[in-house]
Design an enzyme around this catalytic site. Sequence first.
Site, PDB file in Angstrom:
ATOM      1  N   GLY A  47       9.606  -0.485   2.014  1.00 28.42           N
ATOM      2  CA  GLY A  47       9.016  -1.047   3.231  1.00 28.42           C
ATOM      3  C   GLY A  47       7.673  -0.349   3.445  1.00 28.42           C
ATOM      4  N   ASP A 235       3.056  -6.328   3.709  1.00 28.22           N
ATOM      5  CA  ASP A 235       2.698  -5.163   2.898  1.00 28.22           C
ATOM      6  C   ASP A 235       1.196  -4.957   2.842  1.00 28.22           C
ATOM      7  OD1 ASP A 235       5.479  -5.995   1.815  1.00 28.22           O
ATOM      8  OD2 ASP A 235       5.127  -3.925   1.173  1.00 28.22           O
TER       9      ASP A 235
HETATM   10  O1  MRU Z   1      10.073  -4.134  -1.923  1.00 34.61           O
HETATM   11  P1  MRU Z   1      10.197  -3.706  -0.505  1.00 34.61           P
HETATM   12  O2  MRU Z   1      11.596  -3.678  -0.018  1.00 34.61           O
HETATM   13  O3  MRU Z   1       9.452  -2.406  -0.248  1.00 34.61           O
HETATM   14  O4  MRU Z   1       9.436  -4.821   0.317  1.00 34.61           O
HETATM   15  C1  MRU Z   1       9.340  -4.709   1.704  1.00 34.61           C
HETATM   16  C2  MRU Z   1       8.697  -5.854   2.358  1.00 34.61           C
HETATM   17  O5  MRU Z   1       8.204  -6.764   1.735  1.00 34.61           O
HETATM   18  C3  MRU Z   1       8.593  -5.797   3.852  1.00 34.61           C
HETATM   19  O6  MRU Z   1       8.690  -7.071   4.407  1.00 34.61           O
HETATM   20  C4  MRU Z   1       7.228  -5.198   4.227  1.00 34.61           C
HETATM   21  O7  MRU Z   1       7.039  -3.973   3.588  1.00 34.61           O
HETATM   22  C5  MRU Z   1       7.064  -5.026   5.675  1.00 34.61           C
HETATM   23  S1  MRU Z   1       8.016  -3.692   6.262  1.00 34.61           S
HETATM   24  C6  MRU Z   1       7.745  -3.415   7.889  1.00 34.61           C
END
Ligand code: MRU
Length: 344
Positions: A47, A235
């Site tokens: 995240g 992200d």
């Molecule tokens: O691969 P991840 O689990 O790190 O991806 C996370 C996401 O895509 C979330 O939606 C994003 O980081 C926003 S978190 C507040």
Amino acid sequence: MSLKTVEWKDNSVIMIDQTKLPNSLEYVTYTDYNQVANAIRTLVVRGAPAIGVSGAFGLALAALQSDAKEKDQLIQDLKTAKKILFETRPTAVNLSWGLDKIMKITEQCKTVSEIRDNVIAKAKEMAENDVNINKKMGKIGAELFQNNDTIMTHCNAGALATVGYGTALGVIRATNESGKNIKVIATETRPIQQGSRLTAFELKHDGIDVSLIPDTAVGYTMANGLVNGVVVGADRILRTGHVFNKIGTYQVATMAKQHNIPFYVAAPLSTFDLKSNPENVVIEQRKASEVTGIGDRKTAPDGIDVINPAFDMTPPELISGIITENGIVKSPFEKSIRQLFAAN
Ligand code: MRU
């Protein structure tokens, strides 16, 4: 109990091991920045905001680990650690944001001990701010939803993707806390199921009404009038309003547009990248085994070719608004995002 995803305690970093959820809630303790880098790489912590703060804590550990006696040597050691932490995951801009903020602090310090103290203090402050920012963003975003709404979310942009409270799930939490009766639809989020493992876990933990759907049921639920609005995290958001988020977000946004359902993104200012163009953003490609199986169970033939991007890009024309801690920006995004940053 509210979940604390990542925390600094007694000169070490404590994290929830998210790979173990929802089966068990386990914490790991790290005293070496290489362990933090590995935790980011292997999704123990994930995240965008959570990995930004984890990177900062990684540098705080590096400052403690270094045996440098001179300021320049310590800064050199921090630069080495920064490179290792930075290379763990390429798409979330919060990681470089967190690392740069810490490196900047070292410039004003005169001694080795001043650097160590300030780096640790800054990383702790970033963690604290994260929760406050999310609560502020949640309150602002809660205005967008009505009593009896059903809100869809994708992936996990919750307490587990931040230090606490969450971005998209922060908006959902704040809407719920404001007394509105809401329901949530969480997509499973294949291939590694942040929706079912993490979002469903978190919302259930908080007593918020949540139903889980397979990713393939997004169209069905929208077409059958079961969704009033969507809110997701991000992200990386570009100055044009292009949003990079978990793979599948683009499909959800396209389907929402088709059914005239508002599609919102909730993200702090630290998720904006005002310099890059869409073609410069690196989309992380992950290992084939995430797609060829579920957990340890194989669900595809041996040797099959796999395409497994971790993120996709949603263009601004599919987005109804971006919720930040300083207000909601809407189309035309290039102008509203410029104004947002000019005011800060
Ligand atoms: O691969 P991840 O689990 O790190 O991806 C996370 C996401 O895509 C979330 O939606 C994003 O980081 C926003 S978190 C507040």
